[in-house]
Write an enzyme that holds these catalytic residues in place. Structure first.
Site, PDB file in Angstrom:
ATOM      1  N   HIS A 123       0.793  -1.507  -0.309  1.00  0.00           N
ATOM      2  CA  HIS A 123      -0.354   0.118  -0.202  1.00  0.00           C
ATOM      3  C   HIS A 123       0.568   1.442  -0.053  1.00  0.00           C
ATOM      4  O   HIS A 123       2.143   0.929   0.295  1.00  0.00           O
ATOM      5  CB  HIS A 123      -1.135   0.049   1.280  1.00  0.00           C
ATOM      6  CG  HIS A 123      -1.552   1.079   1.389  1.00  0.00           C
ATOM      7  ND1 HIS A 123      -1.438   2.895   1.750  1.00  0.00           N
ATOM      8  CD2 HIS A 123      -3.364   1.074   1.533  1.00  0.00           C
ATOM      9  CE1 HIS A 123      -2.929   3.075   1.739  1.00  0.00           C
ATOM     10  NE2 HIS A 123      -3.752   2.092   1.352  1.00  0.00           N
ATOM     11  N   ASP A 200       3.325  -4.587   7.467  1.00  0.00           N
ATOM     12  CA  ASP A 200       2.541  -3.976   7.980  1.00  0.00           C
ATOM     13  C   ASP A 200       0.894  -4.582   8.285  1.00  0.00           C
ATOM     14  O   ASP A 200       0.927  -5.501   7.556  1.00  0.00           O
ATOM     15  CB  ASP A 200       2.677  -2.886   6.519  1.00  0.00           C
ATOM     16  CG  ASP A 200       1.193  -1.938   5.941  1.00  0.00           C
ATOM     17  OD1 ASP A 200      -0.004  -2.948   7.409  1.00  0.00           O
ATOM     18  OD2 ASP A 200       1.065  -1.701   5.158  1.00  0.00           O
ATOM     19  N   GLN A 203      -3.890  -5.208   7.442  1.00  0.00           N
ATOM     20  CA  GLN A 203      -4.529  -6.077   6.257  1.00  0.00           C
ATOM     21  C   GLN A 203      -4.838  -7.120   7.206  1.00  0.00           C
ATOM     22  O   GLN A 203      -5.717  -8.651   6.380  1.00  0.00           O
ATOM     23  CB  GLN A 203      -4.884  -6.302   4.919  1.00  0.00           C
ATOM     24  CG  GLN A 203      -4.874  -4.997   4.332  1.00  0.00           C
ATOM     25  CD  GLN A 203      -6.414  -4.943   3.922  1.00  0.00           C
ATOM     26  OE1 GLN A 203      -7.419  -5.660   4.651  1.00  0.00           O
ATOM     27  NE2 GLN A 203      -6.374  -3.637   3.490  1.00  0.00           N
ATOM     28  N   LYS A 226      -9.872  -1.832  10.983  1.00  0.00           N
ATOM     29  CA  LYS A 226      -9.305  -2.455  10.223  1.00  0.00           C
ATOM     30  C   LYS A 226      -9.992  -4.056  11.101  1.00  0.00           C
ATOM     31  O   LYS A 226      -9.925  -5.359  10.795  1.00  0.00           O
ATOM     32  CB  LYS A 226      -8.393  -2.636   8.991  1.00  0.00           C
ATOM     33  CG  LYS A 226      -8.725  -1.215   8.273  1.00  0.00           C
ATOM     34  CD  LYS A 226      -7.599  -1.730   7.223  1.00  0.00           C
ATOM     35  CE  LYS A 226      -6.811  -0.344   6.268  1.00  0.00           C
ATOM     36  NZ  LYS A 226      -7.614  -0.113   5.560  1.00  0.00           N
ATOM     37  N   CYS A 364      -4.510   2.259  -3.307  1.00  0.00           N
ATOM     38  CA  CYS A 364      -3.649   3.135  -3.247  1.00  0.00           C
ATOM     39  C   CYS A 364      -2.763   2.186  -3.418  1.00  0.00           C
ATOM     40  O   CYS A 364      -1.321   2.120  -2.652  1.00  0.00           O
ATOM     41  CB  CYS A 364      -4.078   3.219  -1.189  1.00  0.00           C
ATOM     42  SG  CYS A 364      -4.407   4.552  -0.940  1.00  0.00           S
TER      43      CYS A 364
HETATM   44  N1  7TS Z   1      -1.623  -0.997   5.427  1.00  0.00           N
HETATM   45  C1  7TS Z   1      -2.366  -1.827   4.117  1.00  0.00           C
HETATM   46  C2  7TS Z   1      -1.962  -2.630   3.884  1.00  0.00           C
HETATM   47  C3  7TS Z   1      -3.823  -1.251   3.735  1.00  0.00           C
HETATM   48  O1  7TS Z   1      -4.529  -2.231   3.379  1.00  0.00           O
HETATM   49  C4  7TS Z   1      -3.759   0.283   4.274  1.00  0.00           C
HETATM   50  C5  7TS Z   1      -4.851   1.173   4.817  1.00  0.00           C
HETATM   51  C6  7TS Z   1      -3.074   0.980   5.138  1.00  0.00           C
HETATM   52  C7  7TS Z   1      -1.764   0.226   5.125  1.00  0.00           C
HETATM   53  C8  7TS Z   1      -3.217   2.658   5.601  1.00  0.00           C
HETATM   54  O2  7TS Z   1      -4.003   2.164   6.528  1.00  0.00           O
HETATM   55  P1  7TS Z   1      -5.063   3.700   7.916  1.00  0.00           P
HETATM   56  O3  7TS Z   1      -5.621   3.005   8.439  1.00  0.00           O
HETATM   57  O4  7TS Z   1      -3.423   4.539   7.983  1.00  0.00           O
HETATM   58  O5  7TS Z   1      -5.432   3.912   5.915  1.00  0.00           O
HETATM   59  N2  7TS Z   1      -6.527   0.187   3.582  1.00  0.00           N
HETATM   60  C9  7TS Z   1      -7.094   0.676   2.695  1.00  0.00           C
HETATM   61  C10 7TS Z   1      -7.828   0.125   1.665  1.00  0.00           C
HETATM   62  O6  7TS Z   1      -7.666  -0.837   1.150  1.00  0.00           O
HETATM   63  N3  7TS Z   1      -9.055   0.882   1.592  1.00  0.00           N
HETATM   64  O7  7TS Z   1      -9.052   1.912   1.497  1.00  0.00           O
HETATM   65  C11 7TS Z   1      -7.724   1.326   2.611  1.00  0.00           C
END
Ligand code: 7TS
Length: 406
Positions: A123, A200, A203, A226, A364
């Site tokens: 991401h 990371d 997910q 999440k 992203c």
């Molecule tokens: N890393 C991964 C693997 C992610 O899927 C996401 C967000 C992030 C980092 C960033 O997380 P945040 O909570 O700081 O935004 N992924 C997604 C997505 O797949 N659709 O919307 C957000």
């Protein structure tokens, strides 16, 4: 004890609504999943009866807020099996956790000519902070290549490592195509050469039990929203031996020990990394989300999602115009698909009109999309409350969309 899906769904107020005249089908769980009532109630209770700033007052409300926050830190420690609660830092989400790591680790350990590794499946949140750091420091960013099945090329990875490699960053599960990465192997290969690894886990936390000590990662990052918790709260985990050597990311209140015009000394861990007033309501919501996941049982959640995933894959594979992006050896959470000759945005807009929420776009993860030669996909992603009937409805709707463009 088995819980009925109707009972599980009854715990989520948001699911029971009509969207564009149709019952809502929420299949955008990788973006954020929905919150059970107990999480919502905990936040309401906090602001209704407990709200006060933490660590700062001797008064009753401040004391109970502080205690609830610090109890949550211990519960998070237990949830990911960290060795100490000093290794649990509250942030606003995975993105902030990774920015903290890149800035602070970068300041302490990365110089001109050093190398940083990320994977091609990341991401942007686990890509751009490292790219920017490398540009700033005159360091080199190296990207582990993706293979056509959507798995990472571990042979190429092993060859990338050398004495200048300072850190390896890889996600446990890809948000874009659902690949479960072999993090044990990646950590093993890296550690053999003394290189620390950041995972990371954004997910992964809603699908797998996490044990950072068994995994032996050096850093682990994730978001509360999440994993059935609120937005605006996340976790940065780091091994104490690193955290002690890393400088603060932000400065201000709470992270300070002594300040004068001439000098400053910093607070002990974990407070050194927690400048300013924390999101206490969010922290307590996260606490409740952990309780929810434990009560559901992470194994039951994983099993249910796997059943849904296999069911959806089986059906989607029979539709001629559907191309599933990536066939990784192990998949969790999400399926990404492209529709022959139909733009993902158009398809998702029509699905929305049918009450079905899916994500469309590049998720992203533009390098992943570029590798597979698409500008975006439709992504469906699952949670404990999704049903086989919802998948059936989704598949019928998708066939309808394809029919409209023929
Ligand atoms: N890393 C991964 C693997 C992610 O899927 C996401 C967000 C992030 C980092 C960033 O997380 P945040 O909570 O700081 O935004 N992924 C997604 C997505 O797949 N659709 O919307 C957000």
């Amino acid at each position: 004890m088995s819980l009925s899906i109707d009972y599980i769904r009854s715990l989520f107020p948001v699911l029971h609504q009509i969207v564009h005249g149709k019952p809502l089908i929420y299949l955008d769980n990788a973006a954020t999943n929905q919150k059970p009532k107990q999480v919502i109630d905990r936040i309401v209770q906090y602001y209704s009866t407990e709200n006060a700033n933490v660590h700062r007052g001797v008064h009753y409300l401040s004391a109970i807020s502080t205690e609830a926050m610090e109890n949550t830190r211990k519960n998070v420690q237990e949830f990911i099996n960290a060795a100490s609660d000093e290794e649990i830092i509250f942030t606003k989400g995975t993105t902030e956790s990774i920015n903290l790591l890149a800035h602070s680790f970068g300041k302490a350990f990365i110089g001109k000519g050093d190398e940083v590794i990320v994977s091609g499946l990341e991401h942007h949140a686990n890509f751009v902070p490292w790219q920017q750091l490398c540009q700033e420091k005159g360091a080199v960013l190296k990207v582990i290549p993706i293979q056509p099945d959507g798995d990472l090329d571990l042979e190429a990875f092993e060859k990338m490592l050398n004495s200048r490699t300072k850190i390896v960053n890889v996600n446990q599960v890809s948000n874009a195509i659902g690949t479960v990465n072999p993090i044990d192997k990646i950590i093993g290969i890296s550690h053999k050469q003394g290189i620390p690894v950041h995972i990371d886990g954004a997910q992964a936390v809603s699908h797998f039990a996490i044990d950072v000590q068994k995994m032996d990662c050096d850093f682990y990052t994730f978001s509360g929203h999440k994993m059935y918790g609120p937005m605006g709260i996340g976790i940065f985990y780091g091994k104490k031996e690193f955290l002690e050597k890393m400088p603060p990311y932000q400065t201000g209140g709470e992270m300070i020990d002594f300040v004068s015009a001439e000098e400053v000394t910093y607070n002990q861990l974990p407070y050194k990394f927690e400048a300013g007033t924390p999101n206490v309501g969010g922290i307590l919501g996260l606490d409740e989300a952990i309780r929810f996941m434990k009560n559901m049982g992470i194994d039951r959640i994983a099993e249910h999602e796997k059943m849904l995933m296999n069911y959806a894959l089986e059906q989607l594979e029979t539709i001629e115009s559907v191309k599933i992006i990536g066939q990784p050896k192990q998949r969790a959470g999400a399926i990404s698909l492209a529709l022959n000759g139909i733009h993902h945005y158009d398809a998702a807009t029509i699905l929305d009109q049918l009450g079905i929420a899916v994500r469309s776009g590049h998720h992203c993860a533009q390098p992943v999309m570029r590798y597979f030669g698409v500008d975006g996909t439709i992504r469906l992603s699952f949670a404990i409350y999704n049903t086989q009937e919802e998948i059936d409805t989704f598949v019928h709707a998708l066939q309808r969309v394809i029919g409209m463009f023929r």
